[in-house]
Design an enzyme around this catalytic site. Structure first.
Site, PDB file in Angstrom:
ATOM      1  N   ASP A 155     -12.217   7.074   3.896  1.00 44.55           N
ATOM      2  CA  ASP A 155     -11.009   6.797   4.671  1.00 44.55           C
ATOM      3  C   ASP A 155     -10.621   5.314   4.607  1.00 44.55           C
ATOM      4  OD1 ASP A 155      -8.835   7.372   6.219  1.00 44.55           O
ATOM      5  OD2 ASP A 155      -9.951   7.628   8.098  1.00 44.55           O
TER       6      ASP A 155
ATOM      7  N   ARG B 183      -7.767  -0.432   0.898  1.00 45.75           N
ATOM      8  CA  ARG B 183      -8.330  -1.599   0.213  1.00 45.75           C
ATOM      9  C   ARG B 183      -8.742  -1.272  -1.210  1.00 45.75           C
ATOM     10  NH1 ARG B 183     -12.805  -2.052   4.907  1.00 45.75           N
ATOM     11  NH2 ARG B 183     -11.128  -0.952   5.989  1.00 45.75           N
TER      12      ARG B 183
ATOM     13  N   LYS C 243       0.849  -1.203   0.000  1.00 40.84           N
ATOM     14  CA  LYS C 243       0.000   0.000   0.000  1.00 40.84           C
ATOM     15  C   LYS C 243       0.880   1.247   0.000  1.00 40.84           C
ATOM     16  CE  LYS C 243      -3.297   2.539   2.967  1.00 40.84           C
ATOM     17  NZ  LYS C 243      -4.136   2.522   4.188  1.00 40.84           N
TER      18      LYS C 243
ATOM     19  N   LYS D 187     -10.101  12.783   8.494  1.00 40.73           N
ATOM     20  CA  LYS D 187      -9.676  12.328   9.814  1.00 40.73           C
ATOM     21  C   LYS D 187      -9.645  13.506  10.789  1.00 40.73           C
ATOM     22  CE  LYS D 187      -6.588   8.584   8.302  1.00 40.73           C
ATOM     23  NZ  LYS D 187      -7.238   7.479   9.015  1.00 40.73           N
TER      24      LYS D 187
ATOM     25  N   ASP E 159       1.533   6.089   5.784  1.00 45.57           N
ATOM     26  CA  ASP E 159       0.563   5.181   5.161  1.00 45.57           C
ATOM     27  C   ASP E 159       1.102   4.544   3.875  1.00 45.57           C
ATOM     28  OD1 ASP E 159      -1.841   3.951   5.637  1.00 45.57           O
ATOM     29  OD2 ASP E 159      -3.042   5.420   4.532  1.00 45.57           O
TER      30      ASP E 159
ATOM     31  N   ASP F 196      -2.545  10.057   3.962  1.00 40.66           N
ATOM     32  CA  ASP F 196      -3.948   9.671   4.116  1.00 40.66           C
ATOM     33  C   ASP F 196      -4.656  10.684   5.016  1.00 40.66           C
ATOM     34  OD1 ASP F 196      -6.390   8.492   4.347  1.00 40.66           O
ATOM     35  OD2 ASP F 196      -5.697   6.757   5.526  1.00 40.66           O
TER      36      ASP F 196
HETATM   37  N1  BES Z   1      -4.307   4.231   7.010  1.00 37.32           N
HETATM   38  C1  BES Z   1      -5.486   4.037   7.775  1.00 37.32           C
HETATM   39  C2  BES Z   1      -5.279   3.013   8.888  1.00 37.32           C
HETATM   40  C3  BES Z   1      -4.473   3.486  10.062  1.00 37.32           C
HETATM   41  C4  BES Z   1      -4.986   4.401  10.947  1.00 37.32           C
HETATM   42  C5  BES Z   1      -3.238   2.950  10.281  1.00 37.32           C
HETATM   43  C6  BES Z   1      -4.226   4.802  12.027  1.00 37.32           C
HETATM   44  C7  BES Z   1      -2.486   3.324  11.376  1.00 37.32           C
HETATM   45  C8  BES Z   1      -2.987   4.277  12.238  1.00 37.32           C
HETATM   46  C9  BES Z   1      -6.602   3.524   6.883  1.00 37.32           C
HETATM   47  O1  BES Z   1      -6.619   4.021   5.598  1.00 37.32           O
HETATM   48  C10 BES Z   1      -7.872   3.945   7.534  1.00 37.32           C
HETATM   49  O2  BES Z   1      -8.107   5.119   7.626  1.00 37.32           O
HETATM   50  N2  BES Z   1      -8.674   2.973   7.961  1.00 37.32           N
HETATM   51  C11 BES Z   1      -9.895   3.253   8.613  1.00 37.32           C
HETATM   52  C12 BES Z   1     -10.928   2.286   8.091  1.00 37.32           C
HETATM   53  C13 BES Z   1     -12.335   2.603   8.531  1.00 37.32           C
HETATM   54  C14 BES Z   1     -12.805   3.882   7.876  1.00 37.32           C
HETATM   55  C15 BES Z   1     -13.222   1.448   8.169  1.00 37.32           C
HETATM   56  C16 BES Z   1      -9.693   3.069  10.110  1.00 37.32           C
HETATM   57  O3  BES Z   1      -8.946   2.174  10.496  1.00 37.32           O
HETATM   58  O4  BES Z   1     -10.212   3.867  10.866  1.00 37.32           O
HETATM   59 ZN    ZN Z   2      -4.824   4.634   4.839  1.00 35.84          ZN
HETATM   60 MN    MN Z   3      -7.640   5.878   5.476  1.00 40.17          MN
END
Ligand code: BES
Ligand code: ZN
Ligand code: MN
Length: 506
Positions: free
Chosen positions: A359, A363, A277, A289, A300, A282
């Site tokens: 967010d 995926r 990835k 966020k 990220d 992000d």
């Molecule tokens: N890159 C983030 C995941 C992440 C967040 C990794 C904080 C490390 C620290 C990912 O793209 C993300 O934002 N995932 C969301 C998914 C949700 C919206 C279903 C998450 O984990 O909050």
């Molecule tokens: Zn992310």
């Molecule tokens: Mn994200």
């Protein structure tokens, strides 16, 4: 830093002249029981009982984590001895060894010592071999000396004194230890690349920068590299990847790197494909966020960074295996033309996806890369992603989350993880969880609600990885550290490199 091996059989006395070799310090371990054996005993003899006297005086009790320099030594090649407390011998395991090694390096790095004769890798470690001990000592030293200084306006003062380390090793372990030296240094170089890419700020480490890094890696290590731009990505119908990319002014890049250590052409063995990835920042997109620690979303792209680092390591090791690295890379930004909650997009595979949260973008870029991976007819595909905050809630910052339906592949990755001391924990991937991804309007939704968030993310990916053995590593908790020690860790390059070493039979 130069590392080498010298075979030493201490039962035959002064062991191959190891103690007389040119060095600034000889590092010797002392257990709590304080009975000297091996290198410690020979050192004691060579210095006319000095080690025994120091122990008797109570200056070194062998407690774990303690060190003591003995200066102005005569009778051996070096002018100093470093005694390192090892704790109790019957519980001297990999963790105790790692702590002793780090204590020794810390003590040495605080001095002007340039040349080290190191005997700790020869100690009996529960369930571990001599070559493992050498590799671990090299990695610990390289970890302690890593510094990210590229963005400082003035160079930090002081060049590092330490230049050369000679490891004593049992003659039976000599051959494996020499391989460990080469592989350990290659692995550390790969991890440094991964850490540098992660630590670079997102205004510099953009998708374009990653594309240029791939091309340079290709030139330096003879990799076949292709970097596809917007037009070519459109021609591939990667509608899901493009949807994430479109809110940013930074153009997306789709990077393909091929290492052909087992040959090219029709009869070449099927490659292992690594998919990383590469979200260089992000923000969350329209589902933006909260501000706290948002700077850390520069990390990220650590999955992508680990693909670069692993390829570099594998190429330097010269492994006889074919590996393809695939990196979809873009930013996730809010904008008037950004993808919105409710949008339905069509992936390269034809599957339609309802974007319920922008967010959950990782995926969305990985699914198209997983479809693209099919063209290599891979023996296995492993994707690596900072995919979910939920994985941190589940496993914390110690274990990487491992998801796979393939028991054999999962077993290989767990074995590699253990050997490399790069912990991973297998998570569930039962079909039952797939129901959480139901969409009323498209084939699948891009989020599955709060319960088991890291599992439903993996379930989403699994739909695009049906045509080859596949595993997914969620490194959200392990790719970087926050707080005072903020910085990329270089994980899971050790795990991935070990997996490939094992597959190559090297
Ligand atoms: N890159 C983030 C995941 C992440 C967040 C990794 C904080 C490390 C620290 C990912 O793209 C993300 O934002 N995932 C969301 C998914 C949700 C919206 C279903 C998450 O984990 O909050
Ligand atoms: Zn992310
Ligand atoms: Mn994200």
């Amino acid at each position: 830093m130069d590392f080498s091996i010298k075979a030493c059989d201490w039962s035959k006395g002064a062991a191959n002249g190891f103690l007389n070799g040119k060095a600034d310090v000889v590092v010797i371990g002392v257990f709590e029981a304080q009975t000297l054996s091996g290198a410690a005993r020979e050192m004691d003899l060579a210095t006319k009982g000095l080690v025994t006297r120091v122990i008797k005086a109570g200056d070194m009790a062998g407690r774990a984590g303690t060190t003591l320099f003995l200066p102005e030594i005569t009778g051996i090649g070096a002018s100093r001895v470093l005694l390192v407390g090892l704790g109790k011998q019957d519980v001297f395991n990999q963790k105790a060894y790692g702590e002793a090694v780090r204590a020794a390096w810390r003590a040495i790095l605080g001095t002007k010592i340039a040349q080290v004769a190191f005997t700790l890798a020869q100690l009996p470690i529960l369930e571990r071999t001599g070559d493992w001990a050498v590799r671990t000592a090299i990695l610990a030293l390289r970890e302690l000396t890593y510094k990210f200084t590229q963005m400082k306006s003035k160079p930090e003062n002081g060049t590092r004194a330490l230049k050369k380390v000679v490891f004593s090793i049992d003659p039976a372990d000599e051959k494996a230890a020499k391989v460990a030296v080469k592989q350990g240094a290659a692995l550390a170089n790969g991890m440094d690349l991964t850490r540098d890419l992660g630590n670079l700020p997102p205004n510099i480490c953009t998708p374009t920068y990653l594309g240029q890094t791939a091309k340079k890696l290709g030139r330096d290590w003879k990799l076949k590299v292709e970097v596809l731009g917007q037009k070519q990505i459109e021609a591939l119908d990667m509608g899901s990847f493009l949807a994430v990319a479109k809110g940013s002014i930074e153009p997306p890049q789709f990077i393909v790197m091929q290492y052909q250590g087992a040959g090219s052409g029709k009869s070449a063995p099927a490659p292992v494909v690594l998919v990383g990835k590469g979200i260089t920042f992000d923000s969350g997109g329209i589902s933006i966020k909260p501000g706290e620690a948002m700077d850390e979303m520069k990390y990220d792209m650590c999955g992508a960074g680990s693909v670069f680092g692993t390829l570099r390591a594998v190429a330097e090791m010269g492994l006889k295996i074919n590996v393809v690295g695939i990196v979809p890379t873009c930013e996730n930004m809010p904008a008037g033309n950004a993808v919105k909650p409710g949008d339905i997009i069509t992936s390269m595979s034809g599957t339609t996806i309802e974007v319920l949260n922008t967010d959950a973008e990782g995926r969305l870029i990985l699914c198209d890369a997983l479809t693209y991976a099919e063209r290599f007819k891979p023996s296995a595909v492993v994707d690596i992603a900072t995919l979910t905050g939920a994985c941190i809630i589940a496993l914390g910052h110690h274990n990487t989350g491992l998801f796979s339906k393939d028991d054999a592949l999962a077993g290989e990755l767990l074995d590699a993880s253990r050997e490399a001391v790069d912990p991973a924990w297998r998570m569930p991937l039962d079909d039952e969880y797939q129901d959480q991804l139901k969409s009323n309007f498209a084939d699948v939704a891009n989020i599955g609600g709060r319960p088991a968030g890291s599992v439903t993310a993996a379930c989403f990916l699994s739909r695009f990885a049906q045509n080859y053995p596949w595993a997914h590593l969620d490194i959200a908790g392990t790719a970087w550290k926050s707080g005072a020690a903020k910085g990329a860790t270089g994980r899971p390059v050790p795990l991935l490199a070990q997996f490939l070493i094992d597959r190559a039979g090297q």
